[in-house]
Design an enzyme around this catalytic site. Structure first.
Site, PDB file in Angstrom:
ATOM      1  N   ARG A 173       0.699  -1.277  -0.328  1.00 56.96           N
ATOM      2  CA  ARG A 173       0.015   0.001   0.050  1.00 56.96           C
ATOM      3  C   ARG A 173       0.982   1.235   0.048  1.00 56.96           C
ATOM      4  O   ARG A 173       0.570   2.244   0.678  1.00 56.96           O
ATOM      5  CB  ARG A 173      -0.767  -0.060   1.196  1.00 56.96           C
ATOM      6  CG  ARG A 173      -1.808  -0.932   1.000  1.00 56.96           C
ATOM      7  CD  ARG A 173      -3.140  -0.577   0.214  1.00 56.96           C
ATOM      8  NE  ARG A 173      -4.193  -1.590   0.180  1.00 56.96           N
ATOM      9  CZ  ARG A 173      -5.285  -1.515   0.825  1.00 56.96           C
ATOM     10  NH1 ARG A 173      -5.532  -0.770   1.922  1.00 56.96           N
ATOM     11  NH2 ARG A 173      -6.283  -2.610   0.788  1.00 56.96           N
ATOM     12  N   ARG A 207      -6.274  11.329  -5.816  1.00 51.33           N
ATOM     13  CA  ARG A 207      -7.644  10.976  -5.651  1.00 51.33           C
ATOM     14  C   ARG A 207      -8.645  11.991  -5.613  1.00 51.33           C
ATOM     15  O   ARG A 207      -9.597  11.364  -6.324  1.00 51.33           O
ATOM     16  CB  ARG A 207      -7.680  10.120  -4.323  1.00 51.33           C
ATOM     17  CG  ARG A 207      -8.842   9.150  -4.131  1.00 51.33           C
ATOM     18  CD  ARG A 207      -9.044   8.286  -2.962  1.00 51.33           C
ATOM     19  NE  ARG A 207      -9.543   9.298  -2.169  1.00 51.33           N
ATOM     20  CZ  ARG A 207     -10.266   8.677  -1.029  1.00 51.33           C
ATOM     21  NH1 ARG A 207     -10.285   7.357  -0.556  1.00 51.33           N
ATOM     22  NH2 ARG A 207     -10.647   9.606  -0.072  1.00 51.33           N
ATOM     23  N   ARG A 263      -3.313   6.666   1.258  1.00 51.01           N
ATOM     24  CA  ARG A 263      -3.845   7.759   2.051  1.00 51.01           C
ATOM     25  C   ARG A 263      -2.993   8.685   2.981  1.00 51.01           C
ATOM     26  O   ARG A 263      -3.107   9.703   3.273  1.00 51.01           O
ATOM     27  CB  ARG A 263      -5.095   7.560   2.741  1.00 51.01           C
ATOM     28  CG  ARG A 263      -6.382   7.316   1.626  1.00 51.01           C
ATOM     29  CD  ARG A 263      -7.565   6.556   2.358  1.00 51.01           C
ATOM     30  NE  ARG A 263      -7.064   5.112   2.571  1.00 51.01           N
ATOM     31  CZ  ARG A 263      -7.576   4.214   3.150  1.00 51.01           C
ATOM     32  NH1 ARG A 263      -9.139   4.773   3.460  1.00 51.01           N
ATOM     33  NH2 ARG A 263      -7.359   3.008   3.323  1.00 51.01           N
ATOM     34  N   ASP A 300      -6.966  -2.617  -7.503  1.00 50.51           N
ATOM     35  CA  ASP A 300      -7.252  -3.274  -6.222  1.00 50.51           C
ATOM     36  C   ASP A 300      -7.944  -4.897  -6.516  1.00 50.51           C
ATOM     37  O   ASP A 300      -8.340  -5.202  -7.722  1.00 50.51           O
ATOM     38  CB  ASP A 300      -8.652  -2.516  -5.758  1.00 50.51           C
ATOM     39  CG  ASP A 300      -9.022  -3.031  -4.157  1.00 50.51           C
ATOM     40  OD1 ASP A 300      -8.385  -2.375  -3.324  1.00 50.51           O
ATOM     41  OD2 ASP A 300      -9.904  -3.875  -4.141  1.00 50.51           O
ATOM     42  N   TYR A 352     -15.017 -11.848  -0.071  1.00 47.67           N
ATOM     43  CA  TYR A 352     -15.621 -10.419  -0.273  1.00 47.67           C
ATOM     44  C   TYR A 352     -17.159 -10.677  -1.313  1.00 47.67           C
ATOM     45  O   TYR A 352     -18.161  -9.943  -1.129  1.00 47.67           O
ATOM     46  CB  TYR A 352     -14.844  -9.646  -0.950  1.00 47.67           C
ATOM     47  CG  TYR A 352     -13.944  -9.134  -0.178  1.00 47.67           C
ATOM     48  CD1 TYR A 352     -14.117  -7.877   0.941  1.00 47.67           C
ATOM     49  CD2 TYR A 352     -12.553  -9.578   0.178  1.00 47.67           C
ATOM     50  CE1 TYR A 352     -13.194  -7.523   1.619  1.00 47.67           C
ATOM     51  CE2 TYR A 352     -11.600  -9.328   0.931  1.00 47.67           C
ATOM     52  CZ  TYR A 352     -12.064  -8.044   1.688  1.00 47.67           C
ATOM     53  OH  TYR A 352     -10.844  -7.713   2.451  1.00 47.67           O
TER      54      TYR A 352
HETATM   55  O1  CP3 Z   1      -0.332  -1.829  -2.431  1.00 46.85           O
HETATM   56  C1  CP3 Z   1      -0.436  -0.761  -3.398  1.00 46.85           C
HETATM   57  O2  CP3 Z   1      -0.068   0.249  -2.934  1.00 46.85           O
HETATM   58  C2  CP3 Z   1      -1.262  -1.177  -4.638  1.00 46.85           C
HETATM   59  C3  CP3 Z   1      -2.486  -1.066  -4.539  1.00 46.85           C
HETATM   60  C4  CP3 Z   1      -3.570  -1.799  -3.791  1.00 46.85           C
HETATM   61  C5  CP3 Z   1      -4.694  -1.486  -3.261  1.00 46.85           C
HETATM   62  N1  CP3 Z   1      -5.339  -2.568  -2.754  1.00 46.85           N
HETATM   63  C6  CP3 Z   1      -5.116  -0.040  -3.225  1.00 46.85           C
HETATM   64  C7  CP3 Z   1      -6.190   0.388  -2.241  1.00 46.85           C
HETATM   65  C8  CP3 Z   1      -3.530  -3.516  -3.334  1.00 46.85           C
HETATM   66  C9  CP3 Z   1      -2.149  -4.488  -3.839  1.00 46.85           C
HETATM   67  C10 CP3 Z   1      -4.740  -3.650  -2.932  1.00 46.85           C
HETATM   68  C11 CP3 Z   1      -4.937  -4.854  -2.665  1.00 46.85           C
HETATM   69  C12 CP3 Z   1      -6.035  -5.325  -1.707  1.00 46.85           C
HETATM   70  N2  CP3 Z   1      -7.308  -4.731  -1.516  1.00 46.85           N
HETATM   71  C13 CP3 Z   1      -6.281  -6.338  -0.653  1.00 46.85           C
HETATM   72  C14 CP3 Z   1      -5.178  -7.402  -0.200  1.00 46.85           C
HETATM   73  C15 CP3 Z   1      -4.151  -6.753   0.464  1.00 46.85           C
HETATM   74  C16 CP3 Z   1      -4.514  -6.634   1.968  1.00 46.85           C
HETATM   75  O3  CP3 Z   1      -4.675  -5.350   2.447  1.00 46.85           O
HETATM   76  O4  CP3 Z   1      -4.975  -7.241   2.566  1.00 46.85           O
HETATM   77  C17 CP3 Z   1      -7.401  -6.353  -0.288  1.00 46.85           C
HETATM   78  C18 CP3 Z   1      -8.194  -7.084   0.906  1.00 46.85           C
HETATM   79  C19 CP3 Z   1      -8.218  -5.193  -0.944  1.00 46.85           C
HETATM   80  C20 CP3 Z   1      -9.758  -4.963  -0.774  1.00 46.85           C
HETATM   81  C21 CP3 Z   1      -9.726  -3.397  -0.317  1.00 46.85           C
HETATM   82  N3  CP3 Z   1      -9.649  -2.452  -1.015  1.00 46.85           N
HETATM   83  C22 CP3 Z   1     -10.294  -3.049   0.907  1.00 46.85           C
HETATM   84  C23 CP3 Z   1     -10.794  -3.978   2.268  1.00 46.85           C
HETATM   85  C24 CP3 Z   1     -10.120  -1.670   1.093  1.00 46.85           C
HETATM   86  C25 CP3 Z   1     -10.870  -1.014   2.175  1.00 46.85           C
HETATM   87  C26 CP3 Z   1      -9.883  -0.691   3.227  1.00 46.85           C
HETATM   88  C27 CP3 Z   1      -8.984   0.693   3.453  1.00 46.85           C
HETATM   89  O5  CP3 Z   1      -7.984   0.472   3.435  1.00 46.85           O
HETATM   90  O6  CP3 Z   1      -9.689   1.484   2.969  1.00 46.85           O
HETATM   91  C28 CP3 Z   1      -9.565  -1.423  -0.339  1.00 46.85           C
HETATM   92  C29 CP3 Z   1      -9.591   0.046  -0.600  1.00 46.85           C
HETATM   93  C30 CP3 Z   1      -8.119   0.378  -1.136  1.00 46.85           C
HETATM   94  N4  CP3 Z   1      -7.343  -0.241  -2.044  1.00 46.85           N
HETATM   95  C31 CP3 Z   1      -7.527   1.707  -0.765  1.00 46.85           C
HETATM   96  C32 CP3 Z   1      -6.116   1.667  -1.593  1.00 46.85           C
HETATM   97  C33 CP3 Z   1      -5.151   2.598  -1.584  1.00 46.85           C
HETATM   98  C34 CP3 Z   1      -7.827   2.780  -0.062  1.00 46.85           C
HETATM   99  C35 CP3 Z   1      -9.032   3.442  -0.963  1.00 46.85           C
HETATM  100  C36 CP3 Z   1      -8.919   5.140  -0.657  1.00 46.85           C
HETATM  101  O7  CP3 Z   1      -7.948   5.529  -1.196  1.00 46.85           O
HETATM  102  O8  CP3 Z   1      -9.782   5.302  -0.213  1.00 46.85           O
END
Ligand code: CP3
Length: 344
Positions: free
Chosen positions: A25, A38, A29, A75, A152
Site C-alpha cells: 500500500r 484521488r 492515503r 484493487d 468478499y
Molecule cells: O499496495 C499498493 O500500493 C497497490 C494497490 C493496492 C490497493 N489494494 C489499493 C487500495 C493493493 C495491492 C490492494 C490489495 C487489496 N485490496 C487487498 C489485499 C491486501 C490487503 O490489504 O490485505 C484487499 C483485501 C483489498 C480490498 C480493499 N481495498 C479493502 C478491504 C479496502 C478498504 C480498506 C481501506 O484500506 O480503506 C480497499 C481500498 C483500497 N485499496 C485503498 C487503496 C489505496 C484505500 C482506498 C482509498 O483511497 O480510499
C-alpha cells in the site's frame, strides 16, 4: 543478460548486502500527493480505472522514496467487478459488492473471456508504468487469491471472521468450488494480461488465508496457489511470483515448495528468526515489519527494522511490512525505515 534490478536478483535467490525495499500500500492515503490525485479522480474506483492517474499515484512513492519496486495501483476487487459483481466503496467503511448466495447468483456472472472489457484500463496503467519507471525499479502486478476474493463476493463486504464464506463452503461445497475454480481461471488470465503489458513480477494476495484451518488451508489456499502458479509459469517462464498467505502461521513452512512460489511474503505473526530457519531456507522472503511502526516511529522502528534485516541477512530477502501501511502513518517514519535498511 545479467540481472541488475535488485528485486529480481533477490527473487532469483541471490543474497544481497542490502535488501531491496518496497512497501505494501505504498501508494495510499498517508501521502498528501495521493490524497490530492484521488480528489482529482473523484473517488477510489475512478482512480483505479483512470490509467494516467493510476500510473501517477503508483509513481508518487517511487519519486518520494526511491523504492526498489513499484506496485501497480489497482484493487483485488476489480476482478469480481469484471466478472459481473456490483462494486462500490463506502467512505470510512470499505468495499460493498452484490452477494453470491445461490447457484443462480453464480450463473449470472460474466464468462472469464469477457473480463478484459472492464480490466483493459488496468493493463494500460501497466503499459504506462513500464515506460515511465526508472530503469532500476521493478514493476509488480498483482491479484487477490480465490479464497480472499470469494470472502468478499459471498459476503458482499469485508468481514472480521469471513463467516459467510466459511458457511457457504461448508453448506454448499459444490457451489463454493465453482466460485474458487472460476476465480482461479480468471486470475491466471488477469495476471497473464498484466505480464504481457509489462509487469515483471506478480504478487498473489491471500489476505484471509489465516482463517482456513487444517485441510481447508490445503484445499482453498495452497492448492489454488499451486494451480495458478503452475499455469503462470507455463505461459510466462521466468516471471517470479510472490505469494502472501497472510496469517498462515506454521503453514508458512513449506508453502513455497508446495506451490512453486519464488518468494513468500510474511505477515507480522511470525518471528524473523523462526521464518529465517523455516521459510527462508526454501528461497526468498519478504515482509514482517509491523505496519504500526509507521505510525509510532522512533527507536522501536529502528530496532525492529534492524532485527529483521539481521535475521534475514544470510539469504534472499526483500524488506517490506507485514501488511499494508495505514492512512494514519507518518511519511517521515517511512523515510526512517528506508534509511535504517540502507544503512544511512
Ligand atoms: O499496495 C499498493 O500500493 C497497490 C494497490 C493496492 C490497493 N489494494 C489499493 C487500495 C493493493 C495491492 C490492494 C490489495 C487489496 N485490496 C487487498 C489485499 C491486501 C490487503 O490489504 O490485505 C484487499 C483485501 C483489498 C480490498 C480493499 N481495498 C479493502 C478491504 C479496502 C478498504 C480498506 C481501506 O484500506 O480503506 C480497499 C481500498 C483500497 N485499496 C485503498 C487503496 C489505496 C484505500 C482506498 C482509498 O483511497 O480510499
Amino acid at each position: 543478460m545479467t540481472e541488475t534490478k535488485k528485486i529480481l536478483r533477490a527473487l532469483a535467490g541471490e543474497t544481497l548486502d542490502t535488501p531491496p525495499i518496497w512497501m505494501m500500500r505504498q501508494a495510499g492515503r498517508y501521502l498528501p500527493e495521493y490524497r490530492a490525485t484521488r480528489a482529482q479522480a473523484g473517488d477510489f474506483l475512478s482512480l483505479c480505472y483512470n490509467s494516467e492517474l493510476a500510473a501517477e499515484v503508483t509513481l508518487q512513492p517511487i519519486r518520494r522514496y526511491g523504492f526498489d519496486a513499484a506496485i501497480l495501483f489497482a484493487d483485488i476487487l476489480l476482478l469480481p467487478q469484471a466478472l459481473g459483481a456490483d462494486l462500490w466503496f463506502v467512505t470510512g467503511e470499505g468495499p460493498r459488492l452484490s452477494t453470491i448466495e445461490t447457484q443462480a447468483d453464480f450463473d449470472r456472472l460474466t464468462p472469464v473471456s469477457e473480463i478484459d472489457a472492464v480490466l483493459s484500463p488496468v493493463y494500460d496503467t501497466v503499459r504506462l508504468l513500464s515506460r515511465e519507471l526508472p530503469e532500476e525499479t521493478t514493476l509488480i502486478g498483482f491479484a487477490g487469491m480465490p479464497w480472499t476474493v470469494a470472502t468478499y463476493m459471498v459476503a458482499g463486504r469485508g468481514t472480521p471472521d469471513q463467516g459467510p464464506a466459511h458457511a457457504l463452503k461448508d453448506s454448499n461445497p459444490a457451489l463454493f468450488d465453482q466460485i474458487i475454480d472460476l476465480l482461479s481461471e480468471a486470475t491466471v488470465e488477469y495476471l497473464s494480461r498484466q505480464i504481457e503489458a509489462g509487469a515483471e513480477v506478480v504478487k498473489l494476495f491471500d489476505s484471509w488465508a489465516g482463517s482456513l484451518k487444517g485441510d481447508d488451508f490445503d484445499r482453498y489456499a495452497l492448492e489454488p496457489a499451486r494451480k495458478i502458479i503452475a499455469a503462470l509459469k507455463a505461459r510466462h517462464p521466468g516471471v517470479p511470483v510472490i505469494a502472501f498467505p497472510r496469517g498462515a502461521g506454521a503453514r508458512y513452512e513449506g508453502f513455497a515448495r508446495a506451490t512453486g512460489a519464488d518468494c513468500v511474503a510474511l505477515d507480522d505473526g511470525v518471528t524473523p528468526v523462526w521464518a529465517a530457519a523455516h521459510v527462508q531456507k526454501d528461497g526468498c522472503v519478504q515482509g514482517n515489519l509491523k505496519s504500526s511502526h509507521m505510525v509510532t516511529g522512533g527507536q522501536a522502528l529502528v530496532d525492529e527494522t534492524r532485527r529483521i534485516v539481521d535475521a534475514f541477512g544470510k539469504g534472499p530477502h526483500i524488506f517490506n511490512l507485514g501488511h499494508g501501511i495505514t492512512p494514519d502513518a507518518d511519511p517521515e517514519n517511512v523515510q526512517l525505515m528506508i534509511d535504517t535498511v540502507r544503512g544511512r
